[in-house]
Scaffold this motif. Structure first.
Motif, PDB file in Angstrom:
ATOM      1  N   PRO A   1       0.749  -1.162  -0.231  1.00 15.44           N
ATOM      2  CA  PRO A   1      -0.016  -0.052  -0.185  1.00 15.44           C
ATOM      3  C   PRO A   1       0.739   1.326   0.085  1.00 15.44           C
ATOM      4  CG  PRO A   1      -0.864  -1.408   1.717  1.00 15.44           C
ATOM      5  CD  PRO A   1       0.499  -2.086   1.151  1.00 15.44           C
TER       6      PRO A   1
ATOM      7  N   ALA B   1      -6.404   6.054   0.254  1.00 13.92           N
ATOM      8  CA  ALA B   1      -7.905   5.686   0.595  1.00 13.92           C
ATOM      9  C   ALA B   1      -8.882   6.709   0.148  1.00 13.92           C
ATOM     10  CB  ALA B   1      -7.714   5.628   2.219  1.00 13.92           C
TER      11      ALA B   1
ATOM     12  N   TRP C   1       0.324  -0.706   6.455  1.00 12.30           N
ATOM     13  CA  TRP C   1      -1.386  -0.378   6.343  1.00 12.30           C
ATOM     14  C   TRP C   1      -1.705   0.871   6.980  1.00 12.30           C
ATOM     15  CZ3 TRP C   1      -3.727  -3.465   2.848  1.00 12.30           C
ATOM     16  CH2 TRP C   1      -4.968  -3.527   2.767  1.00 12.30           C
TER      17      TRP C   1
ATOM     18  N   LEU D   1      -7.989   2.153   5.068  1.00  8.23           N
ATOM     19  CA  LEU D   1      -7.946   0.990   3.838  1.00  8.23           C
ATOM     20  C   LEU D   1      -8.786  -0.076   4.594  1.00  8.23           C
ATOM     21  CD1 LEU D   1      -3.943   1.102   2.902  1.00  8.23           C
ATOM     22  CD2 LEU D   1      -6.098   2.044   1.728  1.00  8.23           C
TER      23      LEU D   1
END
Ligand code: ZN
Length: 278
Positions: free
Chosen positions: A35, A46, A71, A75
């Motif tokens: 990510p 996001a 992360w 998300l």
């Protein structure tokens, strides 16, 4: 900002080490691969996804290095997969209660340590060994696992879209970084991994490395050839003539020469110690 690189495949580039997050559109949400790095970048991703009306259906980490295991709460809580060896390595890392503090300390010289959110770090679900495809509701994503840069490193081949997500292989800015800690023959492992990638290269239209520039079909073979030449030069103890090392390195990437020198020295010590190359 998300940039489409193939039908249903988008890339979000992070400032740190030109890291590429990859989004693959599925039937019910997206697959999100590696990510990104900094808090605001993952928040931006996001936002981009919610603008597209998309949620994350599944995540994937190509390998167990810190910059691929991050992360962001925004998300969501989809399963985040990795190969069995990747997940086992992360579990091992996190069994050390000081692991996250170590990452923060390691990041101190970069000036982004306080921008890297570690709360959801490394929460990877192991896929059973030999899993051939990512389990999700979307186009087939083939897992090409190999032992090269890190334990359980996986490239992903999105065959229908002609996209190869290479993890930390086939970069135009980073030289091959060998896994000198975990394997008996890191040189041969790396060459074997390049052969595996070469096996699909003819069907690749778009190459997305973990760090660096997205490449077209012409780049795939060229980068494999260049990485192989680099690894062979390392094995022979030659100074590789490689544009990523020395004065030809891109601005901001001068440190890659230090990476190169470090691994050349470690390999030389290894072969002195046990009389074998690599
Ligand atoms: Zn990386």
């Amino acid at each position: 900002m998300l940039r489409q690189v193939a039908e249903g495949v988008l890339v979000h580039e992070s400032e740190f080490c030109q890291s590429n997050a990859v989004v693959v559109q599925g039937r019910a949400g997206v697959l999100l691969i590696d990510p990104g790095v900094q808090d605001h970048e993952m928040a931006c991703l996001a936002n981009d996804l919610s603008d597209l009306g998309q949620t994350v259906a599944a995540g994937f980490s190509t390998h167990p290095d810190w910059d691929h295991l991050l992360w962001h709460p925004r998300l969501g809580a989809a399963p985040r997969y990795g190969t069995a060896r990747c997940a086992a390595t992360v579990r091992d890392q996190l069994s050390d209660p000081g692991a996250k503090a170590e990452i923060t300390a390691h990041l101190a010289p970069t000036g982004i340590a306080d921008q890297v959110p570690l709360d959801l770090y490394g929460l990877i679900t192991a896929l059973p060994a030999e899993t051939a495809q990512i389990p999700w509701d979307g186009t087939q994503v083939r897992i090409i696992e190999h032992q090269a840069h890190a334990p359980g490193h996986a490239a992903l081949f999105i065959e229908e879209r002609g996209v190869l997500v290479a993890g930390d292989m086939l970069s135009d800015v980073l030289v091959p970084m060998l896994d000198l800690d975990d394997t008996a023959d890191p040189i041969e492992d790396y060459l074997a991994a390049l052969r595996l990638l070469e096996g699909v290269a003819g069907d690749v239209d778009v190459l997305v490395p973990g760090h660096g520039s997205v490449g077209g079909a012409d780049q795939v073979h060229a980068r494999i050839v260049r990485d192989r030449a680099y690894v062979l030069a390392l094995r022979e103890g030659h100074v590789p003539s490689d544009p990523r090392v020395g004065p030809s390195a891109k601005p901001g990437w001068e440190w890659v020469s230090d990476v190169h020198n470090g691994q050349a020295q470690r390999l030389a010590r290894r072969s002195e110690r046990d009389g074998t190359p690599g």
